[in-house]
Design an enzyme around this catalytic site. Structure first.
Site, mmCIF file in Angstrom:
data_model
loop_
_atom_site.group_PDB
_atom_site.id
_atom_site.type_symbol
_atom_site.label_atom_id
_atom_site.label_comp_id
_atom_site.label_asym_id
_atom_site.label_seq_id
_atom_site.Cartn_x
_atom_site.Cartn_y
_atom_site.Cartn_z
ATOM 1 N N CYS A 47 49.836 33.552 38.243
ATOM 2 C CA CYS A 47 50.031 34.432 37.554
ATOM 3 C C CYS A 47 48.814 33.686 36.394
ATOM 4 C CB CYS A 47 50.912 34.909 36.121
ATOM 5 S SG CYS A 47 50.293 35.585 34.841
ATOM 6 N N TRP A 87 59.727 38.522 38.211
ATOM 7 C CA TRP A 87 60.032 36.908 38.033
ATOM 8 C C TRP A 87 61.407 36.576 38.517
ATOM 9 C CZ3 TRP A 87 55.661 35.141 39.522
ATOM 10 C CH2 TRP A 87 53.594 35.835 39.229
ATOM 11 N N TYR A 190 41.324 42.479 39.620
ATOM 12 C CA TYR A 190 42.637 43.224 39.497
ATOM 13 C C TYR A 190 42.904 45.022 39.773
ATOM 14 C CZ TYR A 190 46.059 39.609 38.391
ATOM 15 O OH TYR A 190 47.103 38.007 38.807
#
Length: 324
Positions: A47, A87, A190
């Site tokens: 990330c 996660w 994104y």
């Protein structure tokens, strides 16, 4: 759940706001005062938002002050009988190189920490998570605020208290740069990758490469993006650039030009990568495993490309500019 589920009816990717927005502060009577050993940072190397928090920890020298745990790179089911994927922690230290089990509570997933902090929480279970061990809660999960706290509020404990990534004389430059690099580059990749219709993809694509061209022009005249010294704006931009050729060019269809085809941007990326211990915060195995194996709407078979294996440790030319 995947990020692609956040595209609206027009096919435009909409990033959700962070939910925990409390602050560590040196002010008397603060709910969360800076203390050595009290706080813990949970991140993913994959990330970019979480990685910039780790970069600030390293630059300020806070590794012995704030704990760190890295999750597994690939999304997995976060609760039995539930369709949510996100996660998770490895069960052992050896399961995935570079990832660790949760050392505080033995949690299975980041989701468990959110539910511990707020049993009624219904938002995204994202990283980074800045956790308070004393109050057993999330202080903050917004990276832009976490890095500001790391920069300002732990100087009494930092190995490098002189490092200031928000120099006052560059504040206006940084604010201006951040305003367009965030939307067009950091979030722009994104917006390309998770667009579900052609028009919003092409609009994001055009904005992305116009912004990269603007960066290339700026960096032809000065060493760093906001001026003559390394700032927060560079860390923000770097986290996208270092992932671009290995991931975004292919996975997010950002395929007009590679970063290593921009002379100034590529040398700049190498320059930041080679600054102090920034290289320690980049784990390309985790990065590629996450993107190519956690987004089945984009890459349903989860095949991870072998190349291009960019070497960011090679010589750069940024010393030609005077540094602050």
């Amino acid at each position: 759940m995947s990020l692609s589920s956040f595209a609206d009816n027009d096919g435009v990717f909409k990033r959700k706001e962070s939910s925990f927005r409390r602050f560590i502060s040196r002010q008397p009577g603060a709910e969360f005062p800076p203390e050595k050993g009290r706080y813990h940072l949970y991140i993913s190397y994959a990330c970019p938002w979480a990685s910039r928090c780790y970069a600030f920890m390293k630059l300020k020298g806070l590794e012995d002050v704030i704990g760190l745990t890295v999750v597994k790179p690939v999304f997995e089911r976060t609760k039995e009988g539930d369709d949510h994927y996100g996660w998770v922690f490895p069960k052992t230290e050896n399961e995935v190189p570079g990832a660790q089990p949760d050392p505080l509570y033995g949690a299975r997933s980041i989701r468990e920490l959110y539910e511990m902090a707020n049993p009624n929480y219904t938002g995204r279970y994202s990283v980074p998570v800045l956790w308070d061990k004393e109050k057993k809660t999330i202080v903050n999960n917004e990276s832009s605020e976490i890095i500001k706290m790391f920069n300002d509020d732990f100087n009494n404990y930092a190995k490098h208290p002189h490092v200031n990534l928000y120099p006052p004389h560059l504040k206006s430059n940084m604010e201006q740069v951040n305003s367009w690099t965030y939307n067009s580059i950091n979030n722009g990749v994104y917006r390309c990758g998770f667009a579900t219709k052609q028009k919003p993809y092409e609009e994001a694509f055009a904005e992305l490469f116009a912004a990269l061209d603007q960066c290339e022009d700026i960096l032809s005249k000065q060493r760093y993006i906001a001026g003559s010294e390394l700032t927060e704006s560079d860390i923000r931009l770097f986290e996208t650039l270092v992932r671009f050729d290995e991931v975004y060019y292919v996975h997010f269809k950002c395929n007009k030009r590679l970063i290593h085809q921009y002379p100034n941007l590529f040398n700049y990326t190498k320059d930041v990568y080679q600054t102090d211990s920034i290289a320690d915060t980049v784990n390309m195995f985790h990065i590629k495993q996450h993107y190519y194996r956690s987004h089945p709407s984009i890459n349903p078979h989860g095949v991870v490309p072998v190349g291009p294996n960019i070497d960011f440790s090679t010589k750069h030319d940024r010393y030609r500019f005077k540094s602050g």
